[in-house]
Structures are given as structure tokens and as C-alpha cells.
Design an enzyme around this catalytic site. Structure first.
Site, short mmCIF file in Angstrom:
data_model
loop_
_atom_site.label_atom_id
_atom_site.label_comp_id
_atom_site.label_asym_id
_atom_site.label_seq_id
_atom_site.Cartn_x
_atom_site.Cartn_y
_atom_site.Cartn_z
N GLY A 11 0.83 -1.21 0.00
CA GLY A 11 0.00 0.00 0.00
C GLY A 11 0.86 1.26 0.00
N GLN A 12 0.20 2.41 0.00
CA GLN A 12 0.94 3.69 -0.05
C GLN A 12 1.88 3.82 1.16
OE1 GLN A 12 -1.18 7.27 -1.73
NE2 GLN A 12 -2.81 6.42 -0.47
N ASP A 36 -3.59 -13.82 3.07
CA ASP A 36 -4.84 -13.08 2.88
C ASP A 36 -5.36 -12.66 4.25
OD1 ASP A 36 -7.34 -12.11 2.41
OD2 ASP A 36 -8.08 -13.88 1.34
N ASP A 102 -8.61 10.37 10.22
CA ASP A 102 -9.42 11.53 10.60
C ASP A 102 -10.92 11.22 10.49
OD1 ASP A 102 -8.80 11.21 7.85
OD2 ASP A 102 -9.62 13.19 7.39
N TYR A 130 -16.48 3.10 6.85
CA TYR A 130 -15.02 3.12 6.97
C TYR A 130 -14.61 3.73 8.32
CZ TYR A 130 -10.22 4.74 6.20
OH TYR A 130 -8.87 4.99 6.34
N1 NAP Z 1 -5.54 6.59 2.10
C1 NAP Z 1 -5.92 7.60 2.90
O1 NAP Z 1 -6.29 8.69 2.44
C2 NAP Z 1 -5.88 7.43 4.41
C3 NAP Z 1 -6.33 8.48 5.22
C4 NAP Z 1 -6.28 8.34 6.60
C5 NAP Z 1 -5.81 7.15 7.16
N2 NAP Z 1 -5.40 6.14 6.35
C6 NAP Z 1 -4.94 4.89 6.98
O2 NAP Z 1 -3.55 4.73 6.69
C7 NAP Z 1 -3.25 3.32 6.58
C8 NAP Z 1 -2.54 3.06 5.27
O3 NAP Z 1 -3.39 3.49 4.19
P1 NAP Z 1 -2.91 3.41 2.66
O4 NAP Z 1 -3.47 4.60 1.97
O5 NAP Z 1 -1.46 3.13 2.60
O6 NAP Z 1 -3.73 2.12 2.20
P2 NAP Z 1 -3.69 1.38 0.77
O7 NAP Z 1 -2.73 2.06 -0.14
O8 NAP Z 1 -5.10 1.19 0.35
O9 NAP Z 1 -3.06 -0.05 1.14
C9 NAP Z 1 -3.80 -1.01 1.84
C10 NAP Z 1 -2.93 -2.22 2.01
O10 NAP Z 1 -3.73 -3.25 2.64
C11 NAP Z 1 -3.58 -4.43 1.89
N3 NAP Z 1 -4.76 -5.29 1.97
C12 NAP Z 1 -6.05 -4.91 1.89
N4 NAP Z 1 -6.83 -5.99 1.98
C13 NAP Z 1 -6.00 -7.07 2.12
C14 NAP Z 1 -6.21 -8.48 2.25
N5 NAP Z 1 -7.43 -9.01 2.26
N6 NAP Z 1 -5.12 -9.28 2.39
C15 NAP Z 1 -3.86 -8.75 2.35
N7 NAP Z 1 -3.61 -7.44 2.22
C16 NAP Z 1 -4.68 -6.61 2.11
C17 NAP Z 1 -3.38 -3.97 0.46
O11 NAP Z 1 -2.85 -5.01 -0.32
P3 NAP Z 1 -3.01 -5.02 -1.93
O12 NAP Z 1 -1.95 -4.08 -2.46
O13 NAP Z 1 -2.79 -6.45 -2.30
O14 NAP Z 1 -4.41 -4.54 -2.22
C18 NAP Z 1 -2.41 -2.81 0.68
O15 NAP Z 1 -1.10 -3.30 0.86
C19 NAP Z 1 -4.58 2.59 6.75
O16 NAP Z 1 -4.73 2.20 8.08
C20 NAP Z 1 -5.62 3.65 6.42
O17 NAP Z 1 -6.87 3.40 7.05
C21 NAP Z 1 -5.41 6.25 4.99
#
Ligand code: NAP
Length: 297
Positions: A11-12, A36, A102, A130
Site C-alpha cells: 500500500g501507499q 490473505d 481523521d 469506513y
Molecule cells: N488513504 C488515505 O487517504 C488514508 C487516510 C487516513 C488514514 N489512512 C490509513 O492509513 C493506513 C494506510 O493506508 P494506505 O493509503 O497506505 O492504504 P492502501 O494504499 O489502500 O493499502 C492497503 C494495504 O492493505 C492491503 N490489503 C487490503 N486488503 C487485504 C487483504 N485481504 N489481504 C492482504 N492485504 C490486504 C493492500 O494489499 P493489496 O496491495 O494487495 O491490495 C495494501 O497493501 C490505513 O490504516 C488507512 O486506514 C489512509
């Protein structure tokens, strides 16, 4: 094994964490194909087989609108998985690092002043599936009694992958006008800043608990889009749009399945005090990430 187990490494935030955490120890980041995370039994098997010394959970169900129609999946990833990880780390007296949002706050005026930043102690009041599932995850970790760091962040983006900045760069090459929401206020946060702060927090062994993590300053999605276009123009990017061609619209004019908070301002003083730093502004951070993005395309 007693290395670091990093979940969500593709992920990011996880991608950036892989680059920082290797300075703290050996990082094991199983892919979705290897583990998974919807499969609770497989997670248990993995934990007991590899016995990590530290768990960093950057995995989550992050499709905010889709979560409204897939609440069970969002609940498994955002609420049950953190609870499972917390039970494991609590039983071994180890640390769990986790990320939250947030969107656990209501973002309305109930706490008295709709422009005041949320404190870590402010009452939560999520408006979406969410947000509710992320809050459940935070509470499960706190209730477990495990040693934990929970970083609540906002509006995450990075040079790679699908995110607001990259979508704007694409639209900025295709469109001559855009409408962007101007009444949701927060701070865009680079995944790299989150990873850097995580490493600092682990290195300095800051006290456990919940910390807000974002750059300083505030803007709207409209303001963020305009700044992306302004900085991209300065960097010589050929765009078909200028900031002046981006019109401000309200959340009501742009309905989405999930309701977003209007106030996503996060107070940062607790984290700044713990680390002894002043966080950089969101505009400075955008300049770094945008420069990287435009120099690698
Ligand atoms: N994105 C935002 O704007 C935002 C804002 C506030 C807080 N956050 C929090 O920051 C954290 C990181 O967010 P992010 O933006 O980096 O998230 P992201 O890019 O959507 O990455 C999510 C990760 O979770 C993995 N994942 C999801 N379902 C899975 C499953 N069933 N089995 C294995 N892996 C799985 C994904 O794997 P795949 O690559 O295989 O899909 C990916 O590596 C999270 O806790 C999120 O709630 C994010």
C-alpha cells in the site's frame, strides 16, 4: 524469527515503511498472495510460525465509498484484524504500530467550534462505515492493553499508485475546467512522512498511545488541487488547466455514498512534543512528492 512483521507492504504507507523500517530490523512483508488478511486462521498461523518481535499494520480496507456496500469486509480488515494483532502482541508483551484516520471524527460542530482541530482525546463520531470500522480497530487495540502506537492521519497520497495528487495530474492534462470540494478541511499527508515519523517514534521509544500525524497547515480538496496545479506549472509540467480554472463546490453538490467529515483538522502538538520536532507544512511536503513524481514519469 523476531523481526518486524509489516502488513500492507504494497500500500501507499506500507511501501514507504518498507524503506524506513529496514533501518530498525529485518522486515517481513507478506503479500496478499502469501497471507490473505481476511483469513483470521491464516493470520494466526502466520503469527505463530514467524513470531515477529514487532508488528506494523499498514493494511486496511481503504475504499471509503465501497465500504458502504461491503461493511463485512471493511469490518474484518479495519476492526477484527487490529483486534487479532493486539491480542497477539498483548500476550507477548510486544509493540503494535497501527494507522487510523481523521474519519473517526464526526467533523461537525458538535464539539463547539467547527474550525477547531480535533485532539487525540476528542470524542469520536464516525459518519461512514469506513470511519466506524477504523474506530472499532483503534478501540480494540486500546482495550487489549497491548503496547501500541496508533497514528491517526489524513488524506494520504504518494508519488506512486492511485491517490488524489496523481488523479489531479492526470485530469490536469485532460481537462480545462474542474469542480473540487471546498468545504472539507484537512491536511494532505505524504505516505513518506508517515513512514519517517514511524521510524522516529520507534527509535525515540515515545510513549504508547494515539497520535495525530499530518503536516502543518490546512486546506480543502479544492485548495489541494489548485496547489498541485500551481506547483506543477512551476516545475514545467505541461497541463491544460490552471488553478483559476478549478471551481469550488460544496460537499452537497458532490454527493458520495460515504459521508465525509467537513472538519478533518488534526491537532499535532502531542506528536511534536513527543518527537521534539515541528512538522513541515503540507505545501513543502507536496513540493517534495510532486518533484519526485514528475522526475520519474
Ligand atoms: N488513504 C488515505 O487517504 C488514508 C487516510 C487516513 C488514514 N489512512 C490509513 O492509513 C493506513 C494506510 O493506508 P494506505 O493509503 O497506505 O492504504 P492502501 O494504499 O489502500 O493499502 C492497503 C494495504 O492493505 C492491503 N490489503 C487490503 N486488503 C487485504 C487483504 N485481504 N489481504 C492482504 N492485504 C490486504 C493492500 O494489499 P493489496 O496491495 O494487495 O491490495 C495494501 O497493501 C490505513 O490504516 C488507512 O486506514 C489512509
Amino acid at each position: 524469527m523476531s523481526g518486524i512483521l509489516l502488513l500492507g507492504g504494497t500500500g501507499q504507507v506500507g511501501f514507504e515503511l518498507q524503506r524506513q523500517l529496514c533501518l530498525s530490523g529485518e522486515v517481513h512483508a507478506p503479500s496478499r498472495q502469501e497471507l490473505d488478511l481476511t483469513d483470521a486462521a491464516a493470520v494466526d498461523t502466520w503469527l505463530h510460525r514467524f513470531q515477529p518481535g514487532l508488528i506494523v499494520n499498514a493494511a486496511a480496507y481503504t475504499a471509503v465509498d465501497k465500504a458502504e456496500s461491503e461493511p463485512h469486509l471493511a469490518h474484518r480488515l479495519n476492526a477484527e484484524l487490529p483486534a487479532q494483532l493486539a491480542a497477539y502482541t498483548q500476550s507477548r508483551n510486544q509493540w503494535l504500530v497501527h494507522y487510523s484516520s481523521d474519519y473517526v471524527y464526526s467533523g461537525d460542530a458538535k464539539h463547539g467550534d467547527e474550525t477547531r482541530p480535533w485532539q487525540e482525546t476528542s470524542p469520536a463520531g464516525p459518519l461512514s462505515v469506513y470511519g466506524k470500522t477504523k474506530l472499532e480497530g483503534d478501540q480494540a487495540i486500546q482495550d487489549s492493553g497491548c503496547q501500541h502506537l496508533i497514528f491517526r492521519t489524513s488524506w494520504v497520497y504518494s508519488a506512486r499508485g492511485h491517490n488524489f495528487m496523481n488523479t489531479m495530474l492526470r485530469l490536469g492534462r485532460e481537462r480545462e475546467a474542474l469542480g473540487m470540494v471546498s468545504d472539507q478541511i484537512g491536511a494532505p499527508t505524504p505516505a513518506r512522512l508517515i513512514a519517517l515519523v514511524t521510524l522516529q517514534a520507534l527509535t525515540h521509544q515515545i510513549e504508547g498511545g494515539i497520535y495525530h500525524l499530518a503536516p502543518r497547515g490546512e486546506t480543502s480538496w479544492h485548495g489541494f488541487a489548485c496547489e498541485i496545479f500551481r506547483q506543477a506549472h512551476v516545475l514545467g509540467e505541461p497541463l491544460t488547466i490552471t488553478p483559476g480554472q478549478v471551481s469550488a463546490i460544496s460537499s452537497v453538490q458532490y454527493p458520495t455514498p460515504a459521508t465525509r467529515p467537513l472538519n478533518s483538522r488534526l491537532a499535532l502538538e502531542k506528536l511534536e512534543r513527543a518527537l521534539g520536532v515541528r512538522l513541515p507544512s503540507w505545501q513543502e511536503q507536496l513540493a517534495l512528492i510532486l518533484t519526485e513524481r514528475l522526475s520519474t514519469q
